[in-house]
Design an enzyme around this catalytic site. Sequence first.
Site, PDB file in Angstrom:
ATOM      1  N   ARG A 202       0.854  -1.183   0.000  1.00 15.10           N
ATOM      2  CA  ARG A 202       0.000   0.000   0.000  1.00 15.10           C
ATOM      3  C   ARG A 202       0.893   1.238   0.000  1.00 15.10           C
ATOM      4  NH1 ARG A 202      -3.650  -2.562  -1.539  1.00 15.10           N
ATOM      5  NH2 ARG A 202      -5.771  -2.746  -0.686  1.00 15.10           N
ATOM      6  N   GLU A 231      -3.293   7.977  -4.659  1.00 15.52           N
ATOM      7  CA  GLU A 231      -3.687   7.520  -5.996  1.00 15.52           C
ATOM      8  C   GLU A 231      -5.072   8.076  -6.342  1.00 15.52           C
ATOM      9  OE1 GLU A 231      -3.622   3.259  -6.192  1.00 15.52           O
ATOM     10  OE2 GLU A 231      -1.545   3.101  -5.538  1.00 15.52           O
ATOM     11  N   HIS A 248      -0.096   0.382  -9.782  1.00 12.69           N
ATOM     12  CA  HIS A 248      -0.865  -0.453  -8.847  1.00 12.69           C
ATOM     13  C   HIS A 248      -1.450  -1.678  -9.558  1.00 12.69           C
ATOM     14  CE1 HIS A 248      -3.419  -0.264  -4.915  1.00 12.69           C
ATOM     15  NE2 HIS A 248      -3.096  -1.514  -5.216  1.00 12.69           N
TER      16      HIS A 248
END
Length: 337
Positions: A202, A231, A248
């Site tokens: 993360r 993000e 990601h």
Amino acid sequence: MKIVIDDKIPFIRGVFEPYAEVAYRPGAKIDAAAAKDADILVVRTRTRCDAALLAGSRVRLIATATIGYDHIDTDYCRSRGIRVATAAGCNARGVLQWVFAALLALGVRPEGATLGIVGAGNVGTAVREAAETVGFDVVCCDPPRVRRAEPGTERFVALPELLKRADVVTMHVLLDDTTRGMASREFFETMKPGAVFLNSSRGEAVDDAALKEALRSGRVSRAAIDVWNREPQIDRELLSAAAIATPHIAGYSLQGKAMGTAMTVRTVASFLNLPISGDWYPAGLPAQSPRTDLTWDGIAACMPDYYDIGTDDAALRATPERFEELRGDYRFRKEFF
């Protein structure tokens, strides 16, 4: 019965239509109005499931097709009697593929190298087993897991020891109060000088300013980053500083996505007592089949046929403003180990 589903979850269309009213929405647009008359939400990380979304709804189950659940207010759900289910472990092999692709791209070899794994859940365990198989010396740290374990049943080193010993540090933590900002200035200052840093867990587990300073000073020689703070509005300076940057998608393998959907379908089917097999899996797709016979050189030889991490890196650098599109429209890659 109504089920609201994130429209980026693959291989799920048509599965529940014979049994319920089904609505598909972009994850970020599953709002209180969409949830109000839903019984079940099937989501990804882009849907924040909290009181603002759920108050006044009739939602009884939230099934997330992801391993992480920091986008879900579990305390609120528990207080409302809303069941929460994850797809824990579904993308472990996909993330492993990303880690090894990054190491290959960075020119890292296992001989004489110590790989430090921070977070030893499903993903971290898959990375550990494969890394040991190909010859890395591996050290692991997982403070939350150690705290939950019976004394003497888990063998991990303390985080400072791992950071001092590891030539490569790779993050595989879930995000909670114990891991948010874990990779801090002190974290990077404790790392072995010139070590490599990877994060595919993360973004919020890392202090961006501290990582940029560590890269500028050379304390961290190179970084490979798949997950980012804020993000999709990612730090452009960190993007430039990273040796490898991807949007990601570390766990976005074909098999990983199929398994995530399969786990979610099975959860919903069981919850509603639907006539769907308990081992349901998307028809015609390859299943995960972990291998233990590959060498590092064998992986290096196979990787170009399965995953070119440089393509993902180049796409993000060229158009960082398209982060969400690059992620949402990603063409899932196949696993080979």
